[in-house]
Motif scaffolding. Structure first.
Motif, PDB file in Angstrom:
ATOM      1  N   ALA A 123     -36.372 -15.189  66.544  1.00 37.45           N
ATOM      2  CA  ALA A 123     -36.408 -14.283  65.396  1.00 37.45           C
ATOM      3  C   ALA A 123     -36.885 -15.056  64.174  1.00 37.45           C
ATOM      4  N   GLN A 124     -37.836 -14.468  63.484  1.00 34.59           N
ATOM      5  CA  GLN A 124     -38.306 -15.057  62.237  1.00 34.59           C
ATOM      6  C   GLN A 124     -37.818 -14.159  61.107  1.00 34.59           C
ATOM      7  N   LEU A 125     -36.835 -14.644  60.382  1.00 36.48           N
ATOM      8  CA  LEU A 125     -36.259 -13.850  59.296  1.00 36.48           C
ATOM      9  C   LEU A 125     -36.653 -14.467  57.962  1.00 36.48           C
ATOM     10  N   PRO A 126     -36.988 -13.612  57.013  1.00 41.55           N
ATOM     11  CA  PRO A 126     -37.336 -14.168  55.704  1.00 41.55           C
ATOM     12  C   PRO A 126     -36.083 -14.706  55.016  1.00 41.55           C
ATOM     13  N   ALA A 127     -36.285 -15.628  54.125  1.00 35.53           N
ATOM     14  CA  ALA A 127     -35.167 -16.168  53.358  1.00 35.53           C
ATOM     15  C   ALA A 127     -34.683 -15.106  52.377  1.00 35.53           C
ATOM     16  N   ALA A 128     -33.425 -15.160  52.107  1.00 41.08           N
ATOM     17  CA  ALA A 128     -32.870 -14.228  51.114  1.00 41.08           C
ATOM     18  C   ALA A 128     -33.470 -14.566  49.755  1.00 41.08           C
ATOM     19  N   PRO A 129     -33.671 -13.548  48.916  1.00 45.31           N
ATOM     20  CA  PRO A 129     -34.236 -13.818  47.597  1.00 45.31           C
ATOM     21  C   PRO A 129     -33.301 -14.723  46.789  1.00 45.31           C
ATOM     22  N   PRO A 130     -33.827 -15.447  45.804  1.00 46.65           N
ATOM     23  CA  PRO A 130     -32.989 -16.329  44.987  1.00 46.65           C
ATOM     24  C   PRO A 130     -31.885 -15.530  44.306  1.00 46.65           C
ATOM     25  N   GLY A 131     -30.704 -16.077  44.330  1.00 42.94           N
ATOM     26  CA  GLY A 131     -29.569 -15.439  43.678  1.00 42.94           C
ATOM     27  C   GLY A 131     -28.974 -14.294  44.471  1.00 42.94           C
ATOM     28  N   TRP A 132     -29.506 -14.015  45.679  1.00 40.49           N
ATOM     29  CA  TRP A 132     -28.999 -12.905  46.467  1.00 40.49           C
ATOM     30  C   TRP A 132     -27.648 -13.249  47.028  1.00 40.49           C
ATOM     31  N   ASN A 133     -26.752 -12.298  46.967  1.00 36.32           N
ATOM     32  CA  ASN A 133     -25.421 -12.478  47.520  1.00 36.32           C
ATOM     33  C   ASN A 133     -25.064 -11.181  48.222  1.00 36.32           C
ATOM     34  N   ALA A 134     -24.768 -11.263  49.489  1.00 40.18           N
ATOM     35  CA  ALA A 134     -24.459 -10.054  50.243  1.00 40.18           C
ATOM     36  C   ALA A 134     -23.113  -9.474  49.855  1.00 40.18           C
ATOM     37  N   MET A 135     -22.273 -10.300  49.227  1.00 42.55           N
ATOM     38  CA  MET A 135     -20.941  -9.826  48.862  1.00 42.55           C
ATOM     39  C   MET A 135     -21.022  -9.107  47.520  1.00 42.55           C
ATOM     40  N   PRO A 136     -20.491  -7.889  47.439  1.00 41.78           N
ATOM     41  CA  PRO A 136     -20.519  -7.190  46.151  1.00 41.78           C
ATOM     42  C   PRO A 136     -19.564  -7.859  45.168  1.00 41.78           C
ATOM     43  N   LYS A 137     -19.859  -7.722  43.898  1.00 38.09           N
ATOM     44  CA  LYS A 137     -18.978  -8.260  42.862  1.00 38.09           C
ATOM     45  C   LYS A 137     -17.726  -7.401  42.807  1.00 38.09           C
ATOM     46  N   PRO A 138     -16.570  -8.020  42.594  1.00 43.11           N
ATOM     47  CA  PRO A 138     -15.355  -7.223  42.505  1.00 43.11           C
ATOM     48  C   PRO A 138     -15.410  -6.316  41.278  1.00 43.11           C
ATOM     49  N   ALA A 139     -14.832  -5.139  41.417  1.00 43.28           N
ATOM     50  CA  ALA A 139     -14.814  -4.185  40.313  1.00 43.28           C
ATOM     51  C   ALA A 139     -13.897  -4.708  39.217  1.00 43.28           C
ATOM     52  N   LYS A 140     -14.287  -4.478  37.961  1.00 47.92           N
ATOM     53  CA  LYS A 140     -13.459  -4.888  36.837  1.00 47.92           C
ATOM     54  C   LYS A 140     -12.280  -3.926  36.707  1.00 47.92           C
ATOM     55  N   ARG A 141     -11.127  -4.519  36.465  1.00 46.83           N
ATOM     56  CA  ARG A 141      -9.949  -3.688  36.221  1.00 46.83           C
ATOM     57  C   ARG A 141      -9.944  -3.265  34.767  1.00 46.83           C
ATOM     58  N   PRO A 142      -9.555  -2.036  34.502  1.00 48.72           N
ATOM     59  CA  PRO A 142      -9.473  -1.622  33.106  1.00 48.72           C
ATOM     60  C   PRO A 142      -8.406  -2.450  32.379  1.00 48.72           C
ATOM     61  N   MET A 143      -8.607  -2.636  31.085  1.00 42.03           N
ATOM     62  CA  MET A 143      -7.737  -3.490  30.298  1.00 42.03           C
ATOM     63  C   MET A 143      -6.322  -2.920  30.209  1.00 42.03           C
ATOM     64  N   GLY A 144      -6.156  -1.650  29.987  1.00 45.13           N
ATOM     65  CA  GLY A 144      -4.840  -1.042  29.884  1.00 45.13           C
ATOM     66  C   GLY A 144      -4.216  -1.274  28.518  1.00 45.13           C
ATOM     67  N   CYS A 145      -3.059  -0.658  28.315  1.00 44.06           N
ATOM     68  CA  CYS A 145      -2.358  -0.728  27.029  1.00 44.06           C
ATOM     69  C   CYS A 145      -1.907  -2.142  26.699  1.00 44.06           C
ATOM     70  N   PHE A 146      -1.370  -2.844  27.688  1.00 46.19           N
ATOM     71  CA  PHE A 146      -0.845  -4.178  27.442  1.00 46.19           C
ATOM     72  C   PHE A 146      -1.954  -5.116  26.968  1.00 46.19           C
TER      73      PHE A 146
END
Length: 172
Positions: free
Chosen positions: A45-68
């Protein structure tokens, strides 16, 4: 450079598989079914390299700040403002003007006069003025207060101040 579409073991995490659609990597991933002895890529199999800075893992969602969090940020801003005002005030009061010194002498004189009255809580000052310079001031004025019998009496007073101490020279 293209290869057939399919799921392939992620090059940096053998527990994950990523999908190649024949043109590009997708963000989709599954837990790998690969056994430890299975090759990471199919042979040939000849697979292309992932693009620079590519990350298959999604970034975690930001938690809302809340009252505190909002309260903490607000408190931090208030503390910063109070500190800034205190620093500004200390610079401002480092070199008091002659007017400031006269006002301080006047207040100190009022306190000395009150200490010599029968009913200091009833004292009402009027016609006050301070004269002098360079820390040597004479403060004069009138004070109305109750005497021992409860009658309001007006007395004229004079104080001398050297910037450190205040002397009551006359009250009557």
């Amino acid at each position: 450079m293209s290869s057939h579409p399919g799921w392939f073991t992620h090059p940096s995490n053998t527990n994950l598989q990523i999908y190649w659609n024949g043109q590009q990597w997708s963000g989709s991933r599954l837990k790998s079914q690969a056994k430890p002895h299975d090759p990471i890529y199919p042979e040939g199999a000849q697979l292309p390299a992932a693009p620079p800075g590519w990350n298959a893992m999604p970034k975690p969602a930001k938690r809302p700040m809340g009252c505190f969090g909002f309260i903490l940020i607000t408190a931090g801003v208030v503390v910063a403002i109070v500190i800034a005002l205190n620093v500004y005030g200390s610079f401002r009061n480092a070199n008091p003007t002659d007017e400031d010194k006269q006002a301080e002498s006047q207040v100190a004189c009022e306190n000395v006069v009150k200490n010599n009255l029968k009913s200091p809580s009833t004292a009402s000052f009027s016609n006050e003025g301070a004269t002098g310079t360079n820390g040597q001031y004479t403060v004069t004025g009138d004070v109305d207060s109750q005497n021992s019998f409860g009658a309001m009496v007006r007395n004229h007073f004079t104080c001398e101040s050297d910037g450190e101490t205040v002397h009551l020279t006359s009250l009557g």
